[in-house]
Write a protein that holds these residues in place. Structure first.
Motif, mmCIF file in Angstrom:
data_model
loop_
_atom_site.group_PDB
_atom_site.id
_atom_site.type_symbol
_atom_site.label_atom_id
_atom_site.label_comp_id
_atom_site.label_asym_id
_atom_site.label_seq_id
_atom_site.Cartn_x
_atom_site.Cartn_y
_atom_site.Cartn_z
ATOM 1 N N ILE A 297 8.140 11.905 3.849
ATOM 2 C CA ILE A 297 7.876 10.470 3.715
ATOM 3 C C ILE A 297 6.533 10.073 4.313
ATOM 4 C CG2 ILE A 297 10.323 9.882 3.688
ATOM 5 C CD1 ILE A 297 10.055 9.008 6.585
ATOM 6 N N TYR A 298 5.859 10.994 4.994
ATOM 7 C CA TYR A 298 4.534 10.724 5.540
ATOM 8 C C TYR A 298 3.412 11.217 4.623
ATOM 9 C CZ TYR A 298 7.024 10.067 9.996
ATOM 10 O OH TYR A 298 7.871 9.644 10.983
ATOM 11 N N GLN A 299 3.723 11.999 3.612
ATOM 12 C CA GLN A 299 2.683 12.685 2.838
ATOM 13 C C GLN A 299 1.858 11.743 1.971
ATOM 14 O OE1 GLN A 299 4.689 15.708 0.578
ATOM 15 N NE2 GLN A 299 5.066 17.019 2.378
ATOM 16 N N GLY A 300 2.539 10.865 1.228
ATOM 17 C CA GLY A 300 1.847 10.079 0.223
ATOM 18 C C GLY A 300 1.459 10.949 -0.963
ATOM 19 N N GLN B 297 -5.511 6.437 -4.132
ATOM 20 C CA GLN B 297 -4.419 5.478 -4.231
ATOM 21 C C GLN B 297 -4.930 4.122 -3.756
ATOM 22 O OE1 GLN B 297 -1.551 6.481 -5.585
ATOM 23 N NE2 GLN B 297 -2.270 8.620 -5.638
ATOM 24 N N THR B 298 -4.475 3.066 -4.412
ATOM 25 C CA THR B 298 -4.874 1.718 -4.019
ATOM 26 C C THR B 298 -3.630 0.868 -3.798
ATOM 27 O OG1 THR B 298 -5.058 1.012 -6.313
ATOM 28 C CG2 THR B 298 -7.064 1.836 -5.246
ATOM 29 N N ALA C 212 6.825 -11.003 1.608
ATOM 30 C CA ALA C 212 5.780 -10.142 1.048
ATOM 31 C C ALA C 212 6.344 -9.464 -0.186
ATOM 32 C CB ALA C 212 5.325 -9.098 2.060
ATOM 33 N N PRO C 213 5.586 -9.379 -1.279
ATOM 34 C CA PRO C 213 6.079 -8.704 -2.487
ATOM 35 C C PRO C 213 6.244 -7.207 -2.250
ATOM 36 C CG PRO C 213 3.764 -9.260 -2.713
ATOM 37 C CD PRO C 213 4.228 -9.898 -1.446
ATOM 38 N N SER C 214 6.956 -6.580 -3.132
ATOM 39 C CA SER C 214 7.195 -5.136 -3.034
ATOM 40 C C SER C 214 5.869 -4.377 -2.999
ATOM 41 C CB SER C 214 8.036 -4.676 -4.215
ATOM 42 O OG SER C 214 8.271 -3.289 -4.149
ATOM 43 N N THR C 215 5.813 -3.412 -2.114
ATOM 44 C CA THR C 215 4.571 -2.672 -1.874
ATOM 45 C C THR C 215 4.821 -1.180 -2.092
ATOM 46 O OG1 THR C 215 3.888 -4.300 -0.233
ATOM 47 C CG2 THR C 215 2.779 -2.184 -0.167
ATOM 48 N N PRO C 216 3.917 -0.462 -2.782
ATOM 49 C CA PRO C 216 4.102 0.990 -3.013
ATOM 50 C C PRO C 216 3.767 1.803 -1.764
ATOM 51 C CG PRO C 216 2.039 0.264 -3.998
ATOM 52 C CD PRO C 216 2.718 -0.969 -3.477
ATOM 53 N N ASN C 217 4.618 1.680 -0.754
ATOM 54 C CA ASN C 217 4.320 2.331 0.519
ATOM 55 C C ASN C 217 4.321 3.852 0.422
ATOM 56 O OD1 ASN C 217 3.959 0.393 2.834
ATOM 57 N ND2 ASN C 217 5.865 -0.431 2.005
ATOM 58 N N LEU C 218 5.288 4.431 -0.283
ATOM 59 C CA LEU C 218 5.446 5.885 -0.253
ATOM 60 C C LEU C 218 4.324 6.620 -0.971
ATOM 61 C CD1 LEU C 218 9.309 6.256 -0.725
ATOM 62 C CD2 LEU C 218 7.951 6.468 1.363
#
Length: 747
Positions: free
Chosen positions: A465-468, A473-474, A508-514
């Protein structure tokens, strides 16, 4: 009565009568343009000896001036008081008698019954003198006589940095003193040089001091420092001795040698320098000894290896706004610092930072490097952050009275055997505060941010879950919040209380964190400190999205001698969508755990702080932390207890559970004596040190000692025991003797 005495012979006799007329100044120009007997080498005001007295007599026969009764003399920054003074106008010598108190330009005071000084008011002869140094030392001598080279030879001398009277004004024996047959008092260079001296502690003559020098103006001077003694399981008996070398007023160096019974000697050098723009220092250690890895494997076939440590730091203020700060630390191997009892750090940080700070903006350009000393961590996985750039500016809102803050940030993280990440973002935040007629305080906040990331070798990060995602990526971040507090003030229990309800809504709207690499937002856990934060993740790489409402209550009570400060709170997520927050953080469900803190204080004698996190379902403690302290600076007891029972996924780093008890105490008695001790105890059987799981209730480290600490002497005898072997840092007991004299040129 007052008049001026020039430092040479007078051109005119002084007049007598009701008033004493000042005599002509030596070397003053006459009306015809001719000078007096001696050409002026200094301004006349500096050469004159001004004095006052109740009575003044003048003798033409022997050219003597005698002053009696409350005599006060001054020449420049030097002063003298006496019962009577006789001044020889031919020689310039001054002989004072009775209750003499002379003060030099550095504020040192001399007391004696009889003294002869020259025209510069420097000592020529004295008996039964006592010299009180401004820095706290006291020097007594039977006799002092001026030598041909201008120094004063003192005989039968005793010096101490201790008080010789107690708080009631009664005489007391000093804890230590230096006795010497002869002492050279160099008034010109402001030095006291002891000859054939011996240190006496508690009345017992100890080590001889062939050369001991004290500066009367308090400056540091070149010379040896007092040695330290230690015995350890790893190095055996240890003796260390240092030499202080004053290179100039703005720089010095200390060279310290260590001798061990089990290993080769070690050298330490510390260099310090003060410049017009700032200061810096550099410390280094070097020795040779076998190196054993943290796992117990001998490196280099057991042969001696060059080992050492470097520590440098400094700061330069280039202007009121611009500064440069740096710090560098590097060790030869992972056990050197603990092996030689330098420190117990497990991570060494090196950084350089260029900063600009003014009223409304902040700029920082920095770089960071780390060296891990942890036994279970690879150096190649440790990041190097270079460059790290951060810029912030506050802009006042001229329309509504709010405030804008803009920020730009970028960094590049490199690993020699791990994931590399580069990040850049810009953000703008607006805040507006309003207070209603009923006292509610509202804060409206809006945040917009644009992020860009690039990463490679993502698979080398063990926690998925830390890799990205690799490559570019933006992410865009938009966040809005409304925060309301309502302080309610009133009287209670003979004092004042403040009850403050606190409600916050963040959306806050959904964010592509992963898809974004996580470098600085890993150690996430709900606490009382971050309950009302806009983003409860630390750092920038993770954003807590969705809509949530957070509510809490703070209570403050101040009564005579007592104060209580407590808060409690919880949050609720409005959406049922899965969250990226892992189990155990207290934030993974829609309803969060309950967090709070309670602090109770009684004056400065007692303080207890309790921090906790309660499971929202079972009300059991997930985090239970208690710190208590009772006593004064001299006698106190401190205890700390922490139990982390969060049930994190064991594959997630940085967030493991533990239970630990810490205690420390000091008990003072007999005015200057005290005993002290401390210890760390592992209560459960989950703690792992150097790959070893500790037994339940196993101590990690304990310490016990005895101390004598007065106004002039410090003696510490300490026993310490380590219970875990790490490489060549053997577990076992160590003993250390520390001895320090105060108000002297020694440490």
């Amino acid at each position: 009565m007052a008049f001026a005495l020039p430092t040479g012979s007078l051109g005119q006799p002084i007049s007598t009568g009701a008033g004493i007329t000042p005599s002509p100044q030596l070397g003053a120009q006459s009306e015809s343009g001719e000078h007096g007997d001696t050409a002026p080498a200094k301004p006349a005001a500096d050469r004159n000896v001004d004095f006052e007295a109740d009575e003044v007599d003048y003798s033409d026969d022997d050219n003597l001036v005698t002053a009696k009764g409350n005599v006060f003399l001054r020449r420049g920054d030097r002063t003298m008081r006496a019962d009577s003074v006789v001044w020889n106008r031919d020689t310039g010598d001054i002989v004072a008698n009775g209750n003499i108190r002379a003060v030099d330009a550095d504020g040192n005071e001399m007391f004696t019954g009889s003294m002869k000084v020259d025209q510069d008011m420097t000592v020529g002869f004295t008996t039964n003198m006592l010299l009180l140094l401004r820095e706290g030392g006291r020097l007594a001598a039977d006799k002092g006589e001026k030598q041909a080279d201008g120094t004063v030879l003192l005989t039968r001398v005793s010096y101490t940095g201790c008080d010789v009277v107690n708080s009631k004004g009664c005489a007391t024996t000093p804890s230590w003193r230096i006795n010497a047959r002869r002492v050279i008092y160099d008034q010109k260079h402001k030095l006291v040089k002891f000859k054939a001296a011996r240190l006496v502690v508690f009345g017992v003559p100890l080590v001889p001091l062939p050369t001991a020098i004290i500066a009367t103006d308090g400056r540091a001077i070149t010379g040896p420092l007092i040695p330290d003694l230690r015995s350890t399981a790893s190095n055996g008996f240890e003796l260390s001795e240092a030499e202080y070398i004053r290179l100039a007023d703005d720089k010095d160096v200390t060279v310290k040698g260590y001798v061990f019974s089990k290993v080769d000697p070690m050298l330490q050098v510390n260099y310090r320098q003060l410049t017009d723009l700032g200061a810096f220092q550099l410390t280094g250690y070097v020795t040779r000894s076998p190196v054993v890895s943290a796992t117990g494997t001998t490196i280099g076939n057991g042969q001696d290896q060059l080992r050492g440590y470097i520590d440098a730091n400094g700061k330069f203020q280039l202007s009121p706004e611009w500064s440069v700060t740096f710090s560098g630390r590097l060790a030869s191997d992972r056990t050197f610092l603990q092996r030689y009892y330098i420190n117990n750090d497990d991570l060494l940080r090196s950084t350089i930072n260029v900063e600009h700070i003014d009223k409304n903006s902040y700029f920082s350009l920095s770089g960071w490097a780390f060296q891990t000393l942890r036994t279970d961590e690879l150096q190649g996985s440790v990041p190097i952050a270079l460059p790290v750039l951060d810029y912030r500016r506050r802009i006042a809102d001229p329309w509504l009275g709010g405030q804008f803050e803009i920020e730009a940030n970028t960094l590049a993280i490199t690993r020699t055997a791990g994931q590399d990440t580069q990040r850049a973002f810009t953000s703008a935040q607006y805040s507006l505060r309003r207070t209603t007629p009923w006292g509610q305080q509202f804060t409206f906040t809006g945040l917009a941010r644009a992020d860009a990331y690039h990463s490679s070798d993502n698979s080398l990060t063990a926690t998925s879950i830390y890799q990205g995602l690799p490559g570019w990526q933006t992410r865009g971040v938009v966040l809005g919040a409304v925060d309301m507090t309502w302080p309610l003030v009133g009287a209670a229990f003979g004092g004042t209380q403040v009850i403050t309800p606190h409600v916050q809504v963040v959306a806050a709207p959904s964010t592509p964190n992963l898809s974004i690499p996580n470098e600085d937002s890993r150690a996430i856990e709900l606490e009382d400190d971050n309950l009302f934060a806009l983003n409860r993740f630390p750092g920038y790489d993770r954003i807590e999205d969705g809509t949530r409402i957070t509510y809490g209550l703070e209570w403050k009570l101040d009564v005579p001698r007592w104060s209580i400060n407590a808060n409690i709170g919880q949050s609720y997520r409005m959406t049922s969508k899965p969250t990226l927050l892992p189990d155990g953080t207290g934030l993974s469900g829609r309803m969060s755990d309950i967090v709070g803190r309670t602090e109770i204080r009684y004056r400065d004698l007692f303080k207890i702080t309790h921090r906790y996190r309660l499971d929202k379902d079972t009300m059991g403690f997930r985090r239970n932390e208690i710190d208590a302290a009772v006593g004064s600076n001299k006698t106190y007891f401190e205890v700390g207890y922490v139990k982390l029972n969060r049930h994190f996924d064991p594959t997630i780093e940085d967030l493991q559970d533990s239970t630990e008890l810490r205690a420390a105490a000091r008990v003072a008695f007999a005015r200057y004596l005290s005993i002290f001790g401390s210890g760390i105890l592992d209560i459960d059987d989950k703690t792992v040190v150097n790959g070893q799981t500790l037994d339940k209730y196993q101590p990690l480290r304990t310490r016990l000692g005895f101390s004598y600490n007065s106004d002039c002497l410090e003696i510490d005898l300490t026993w310490r025991k380590d219970y875990v072997t790490i490489g060549d840092v053997a577990k076992g007991s160590s003993f250390e003797l520390h001895f320090s004299l105060k108000n002297i040129g020694f440490r």
